[in-house]
Design an enzyme around this catalytic site. Structure first.
Site: not given
Length: 255
Positions: A7, A9, A13, A109, A132
């Site tokens: 998840v 910004n 995916m 992440d 991002t």
């Protein structure tokens, strides 16, 4: 079979891991308006590739957007018979220590990227994640020792577009030259080339400062169409974060 969510910004995916292979899709933020609506989207994606939902045994989640976590978790609890695992620094996976001031602040992440890097590329790796935000994560001696966060290409271009009266929003493209002859070229050179050159210099300085060579691995949506045109990294791994989610989740399941 594992269902994985990265998840981010800008988008999420969604991945299925089966028999050592990944199938992936992107869904936007609007997909998380309700648990029922989210299930319809996910089930439609999986049905297209004939995935039997009953064969999914594990859901691994890396999220940097806390406000969608509840809906995602509720959807999984309601419609799937799976163990749900969120990535975090609380558990020491792959014997990775987070040698930074505030380990709890390290994004999920980034945790996934260093876990996957250690598993697949060794103990001394620099991971570049182009999204991002562009994250630079350094794995040294098998431990996370720090990194950097840089505005992503689209973020930087969007900032120019939103904060100026006449500059256009342009596509992500690397011109072959270094002097722009029009506004679009100027923005692409100014944002994309200088960002890449800055990252290249940063990597060189990290290697010099640590007196060590590092394997450089890149991932992220914004790198997929640039990977063949730049040489600041040795490997491009589009599934790096998903691999990290998978490794993390499987290790937690063993505990």
């Amino acid at each position: 079979m594992e269902l994985l969510f990265d998840v981010g910004n800008s988008y999420t995916m969604v991945g299925i891991h089966q028999d050592g292979k990944f199938l992936t899709w992107r869904i936007g933020p609007s997909s998380f308006e309700s648990e029922d609506g989210l299930f319809v989207i996910i089930s439609n994606l999986l049905n297209r590739v004939n995935v039997d939902l009953n064969k999914i045994t594990l859901a691994g989640i890396s999220s940097v957007v806390p406000n969608v976590n509840f809906i995602l978790e509720q959807m999984l609890k309601k419609y799937f018979n799976v163990e749900i695992i969120f990535v975090g620094t609380k558990n020491k996976i792959n014997n990775i220590a987070y040698l930074v001031d505030y380990p709890k602040e390290v994004g999920a992440d980034r945790i996934c990227n260093v876990i996957a890097c250690k598993q697949e590329y060794g103990d001394n790796v620099i991971a570049l994640d182009f999204g991002t935000a562009i994250t630079v994560d350094v794995l040294e001696g098998g431990n996370f020792v720090g990194g950097a966060i840089i505005p992503g290409f689209k973020t930087a271009i969007g900032a120019l577009f939103s904060r100026t009266a006449q500059l256009p929003k342009v596509e992500i493209k690397i011109p072959e030259y270094h002097l722009g002859k029009n506004t679009i070229d100027n923005i692409q050179i100014g944002v994309i080339k200088t960002t890449l050159y800055g990252i290249e210099r940063l990597i060189d300085e990290i290697k010099r400062e640590r007196n060590k060579d590092f394997v450089v691995v890149a991932t992220g949506g914004d790198m997929s169409f640039l990977s063949s045109k730049i040489s600041i990294f040795k490997h491009y791994d589009p599934y790096l974060t998903l691999k990290g989610i998978l490794y993390y989740s499987k290790e937690i399941k063993k505990l």
